[in-house]
Write a protein that holds these residues in place. Sequence first.
Motif, short mmCIF file in Angstrom:
data_model
loop_
_atom_site.label_atom_id
_atom_site.label_comp_id
_atom_site.label_asym_id
_atom_site.label_seq_id
_atom_site.Cartn_x
_atom_site.Cartn_y
_atom_site.Cartn_z
N GLY A 11 0.81 -1.21 0.00
CA GLY A 11 0.00 0.00 0.00
C GLY A 11 0.84 1.26 0.00
O GLY A 11 2.01 1.27 -0.40
N LEU A 33 5.27 -7.70 -0.49
CA LEU A 33 4.33 -8.81 -0.59
C LEU A 33 2.94 -8.31 -0.23
O LEU A 33 2.71 -7.88 0.90
CB LEU A 33 4.73 -9.92 0.38
CG LEU A 33 6.16 -10.45 0.26
CD1 LEU A 33 6.49 -11.38 1.42
CD2 LEU A 33 6.33 -11.18 -1.07
N PRO A 44 -8.08 6.79 -1.09
CA PRO A 44 -9.04 7.90 -0.95
C PRO A 44 -10.04 8.04 -2.11
O PRO A 44 -11.22 8.26 -1.86
CB PRO A 44 -8.13 9.13 -0.80
CG PRO A 44 -6.93 8.59 -0.11
CD PRO A 44 -6.71 7.21 -0.71
N VAL A 80 -0.48 -13.49 0.38
CA VAL A 80 -0.90 -13.26 1.77
C VAL A 80 0.19 -13.81 2.69
O VAL A 80 0.50 -15.01 2.65
CB VAL A 80 -2.22 -14.00 2.10
CG1 VAL A 80 -2.72 -13.62 3.49
CG2 VAL A 80 -3.27 -13.75 1.04
N ASP A 278 -1.30 2.53 8.60
CA ASP A 278 -2.49 2.43 9.46
C ASP A 278 -2.33 1.50 10.65
O ASP A 278 -3.01 1.66 11.67
CB ASP A 278 -3.67 1.87 8.64
CG ASP A 278 -4.35 2.94 7.79
OD1 ASP A 278 -3.74 3.99 7.56
OD2 ASP A 278 -5.50 2.69 7.38
N GLU A 292 -5.17 6.84 10.50
CA GLU A 292 -5.52 6.20 9.23
C GLU A 292 -5.58 7.31 8.19
O GLU A 292 -6.63 7.91 7.96
CB GLU A 292 -6.87 5.47 9.35
CG GLU A 292 -6.79 4.29 10.29
CD GLU A 292 -8.10 3.51 10.39
OE1 GLU A 292 -9.01 3.74 9.58
OE2 GLU A 292 -8.19 2.67 11.29
C1 LIG Z 1 -12.53 4.33 1.32
C2 LIG Z 1 -11.34 5.02 1.93
C3 LIG Z 1 -11.20 6.40 1.79
C4 LIG Z 1 -10.11 7.05 2.35
N1 LIG Z 1 -9.99 8.40 2.20
C5 LIG Z 1 -8.92 9.04 2.72
C6 LIG Z 1 -8.74 10.44 2.53
O1 LIG Z 1 -9.58 11.11 1.94
N2 LIG Z 1 -7.62 11.01 3.03
C7 LIG Z 1 -6.67 10.29 3.71
O2 LIG Z 1 -5.66 10.85 4.15
N3 LIG Z 1 -6.82 8.96 3.92
C8 LIG Z 1 -7.91 8.32 3.44
N4 LIG Z 1 -8.05 6.97 3.63
C9 LIG Z 1 -7.05 6.25 4.44
C10 LIG Z 1 -5.82 5.90 3.65
O3 LIG Z 1 -6.16 5.36 2.39
C11 LIG Z 1 -5.01 4.89 4.46
O4 LIG Z 1 -4.69 5.50 5.67
C12 LIG Z 1 -3.73 4.44 3.75
O5 LIG Z 1 -4.03 3.77 2.56
C13 LIG Z 1 -2.95 3.52 4.68
O6 LIG Z 1 -1.81 3.05 4.04
P1 LIG Z 1 -1.16 1.65 4.46
O7 LIG Z 1 0.04 1.47 3.65
O8 LIG Z 1 -1.08 1.57 5.93
O9 LIG Z 1 -2.25 0.61 4.04
P2 LIG Z 1 -2.79 0.32 2.58
O10 LIG Z 1 -2.46 1.39 1.62
O11 LIG Z 1 -4.22 0.02 2.78
O12 LIG Z 1 -2.00 -0.99 2.15
C14 LIG Z 1 -1.79 -2.13 2.95
C15 LIG Z 1 -1.87 -3.35 2.09
O13 LIG Z 1 -1.39 -4.47 2.83
C16 LIG Z 1 -2.20 -5.58 2.55
N5 LIG Z 1 -2.02 -6.60 3.60
C17 LIG Z 1 -2.52 -6.60 4.86
N6 LIG Z 1 -2.16 -7.74 5.50
C18 LIG Z 1 -1.40 -8.47 4.65
C19 LIG Z 1 -0.74 -9.74 4.72
N7 LIG Z 1 -0.76 -10.48 5.81
N8 LIG Z 1 -0.07 -10.18 3.63
C20 LIG Z 1 -0.01 -9.42 2.52
N9 LIG Z 1 -0.62 -8.23 2.39
C21 LIG Z 1 -1.30 -7.75 3.43
C22 LIG Z 1 -3.58 -4.94 2.50
O14 LIG Z 1 -4.54 -5.76 1.88
C23 LIG Z 1 -3.29 -3.70 1.69
O15 LIG Z 1 -3.34 -3.98 0.32
C24 LIG Z 1 -9.14 6.31 3.07
C25 LIG Z 1 -9.28 4.91 3.22
C26 LIG Z 1 -10.37 4.27 2.64
C27 LIG Z 1 -10.52 2.79 2.82
#
Ligand SMILES: Cc1cc2nc3c(=O)[nH]c(=O)nc-3n(C[C@H](O)[C@H](O)[C@H](O)COP(=O)(O)OP(=O)(O)OC[C@H]3O[C@@H](n4cnc5c(N)ncnc54)[C@H](O)[C@@H]3O)c2cc1C
Length: 412
Positions: A11, A33, A44, A80, A278, A292
Motif C-alpha cells: 500500500g 508482498l 481515498p 498473503v 495504518d 488512518e
Molecule cells: C474508502 C477510503 C477512503 C479514504 N480516504 C482518505 C482520505 O480522503 N484522506 C486520507 O488521508 N486517507 C484516506 N483513507 C485512508 C488511507 O487510504 C489509508 O490511511 C492508507 O491507505 C494507509 O496506508 P497503508 O500502507 O497503511 O495501508 P494500505 O495502503 O491500505 O495498504 C496495505 C496493504 O497491505 C495488505 N495486507 C494486509 N495484511 C497483509 C498480509 N498479511 N499479507 C499481505 N498483504 C497484506 C492490505 O490488503 C493492503 O493492500 C481512506 C481509506 C479508505 C478505505
Amino acid sequence: MQDNVVIVGTGQAALSCAVRLRDSGYEGAVTMLGDEPWLPYQRPPLSKVYLKGETTADRLELRPQEFFAKGGIVVERGSVVTSVNRSNRSVTTFDRRSYSYSKLVLSTDSRARTLPDAMTHGLDGILTMRSIADADRLRRALAKAKRVVVVGGGYVGLEVASIAVRMGHAVTIVEMTDRVLKRVAGAPTAQAIEELHVRHGAPVLTNAQLKGLSGHHGTVSGVSLGSGTLLPADLVLVAIGGMANVELAAETGLTVENGIVVHRFGQTSAPHIYVAGDCAAFPFGGRLIRLESVQNAIEQGSVVANAILGRPVEYEPVPWFWSDQYDATLQTAGLALDYDDILAVSMEPGRSAFWYFRDGLAVAVDTMNDAKTHMAARRLFGARVELRRELLLKPDSTSCSTFVQPPCRLDQ
Ligand SMILES: Cc1cc2nc3c(=O)[nH]c(=O)nc-3n(C[C@H](O)[C@H](O)[C@H](O)COP(=O)(O)OP(=O)(O)OC[C@H]3O[C@@H](n4cnc5c(N)ncnc54)[C@H](O)[C@@H]3O)c2cc1C
C-alpha cells in the motif's frame, strides 16, 4: 545474510518506504508482498471519484509496472503473508513460499470493522468499503438499490452517503453516538457536516442504537433501531471504522496495543522489524496513537526507510486529512486531541474554519472549502510556530492575517 528488505503490504506506506530506500541509495533487494491483485494504489478516491465512476482502477495505481522494474523493487501480488519467523528472519505466504529478510517492514493496514453475524444473518446487500473490490461491489449494488442506509457517521460513510444521494437514492445515516465524526472532529465541525447532509435530503439519526438487520429472500430489506424505528433498505453500508491488522505481529510476539507499537523511529519491540501506516501505534503527545491517513502512511514509510538506512529521523508529524462530500471539501491540519476550546470562524456561506486550542495555543484546524487556511496552518504547525488564540482574532496580525475574520463562537 545479504542485506535485503521485505515489506508486508503493497500500500501507500509500503511504497513510500521502498521508494525512500531506493532514492537514498539502498542497494539490497526490496520485496513487497501484498494480498491484493493490484500494484500499490491509493484508497481515498474509492469513496470519492472511483465510486462515482469518474476514474478506473488502473488509474488509482500509484506507480506503473515499469517504475518497479526499473527501480529493482519486486512487487508480489496475491501474496498473503501468514507468518513471521523471527529466529530465522523469514516470512511465509499462504502458498508456503518463504522470504528471508535482514529487515522486515509490516505495513498491513487496517480492515473495515463489521457487524456481528447475529445482527446481519448472512444477508446480501450489507457491504463495507476498504479496497477496489469493495468499491466495485458497492458500485454494482448502488446501481440496483433505491434505499440506502449508511451505518456509521465517519468520513467513509459520509462520503459514500453524499455520492448515493447525488445518484438519486434515499439515504439515511445512522450514528450511534450523539454526533457524526465523533472520533476525529469537534462538535461545530460535526454540526456543519450534519447540516450539509440534511440540506441535501439525507437524514442523520444520532444516538441511534442498531438492533438488527432484516431481510427478504436472503437480501437485506431493513434496519431496525433500538428506538423501534424500522428503516427500509435494499443496501446497507457498514462504515463503523477500521481495526489495525495486528495478527501477524501479535503471533510473532511484538507488542500490540490497538496497533503494532513502534518507537519514535518506526521500530518495533523486535530488532530488525519496523512498522508503517495504518497498523502502527506510535508515540505522539505523551500517548500512543494510530492514524488512518495518507499523510501518516507516506511519512511513516519514509521514517522507517531512514531507520533501516541507519539515519534515523524521529517521526513528529503534523497530521492532515481531507474529505469530499457533495461540493464541500473538509480538510484538517493538526490533531484535535485534548483541546479545551474551539473557535468557529465563518468567512462566507459555505466557507469556514474551526480552530482547536489547548491552553490558548492552536493544535488543529478543520476547514470547509478553505484550502488557503488549511495549507497555511500546515506550514505554521510544521514550523512549530505558536499560534495563540489572540493572534488569530487580531485583525492586524501580520503572521496570520489571512486567517482573521469576524469570529463566532459555536461551542458556548
Ligand atoms: C474508502 C477510503 C477512503 C479514504 N480516504 C482518505 C482520505 O480522503 N484522506 C486520507 O488521508 N486517507 C484516506 N483513507 C485512508 C488511507 O487510504 C489509508 O490511511 C492508507 O491507505 C494507509 O496506508 P497503508 O500502507 O497503511 O495501508 P494500505 O495502503 O491500505 O495498504 C496495505 C496493504 O497491505 C495488505 N495486507 C494486509 N495484511 C497483509 C498480509 N498479511 N499479507 C499481505 N498483504 C497484506 C492490505 O490488503 C493492503 O493492500 C481512506 C481509506 C479508505 C478505505
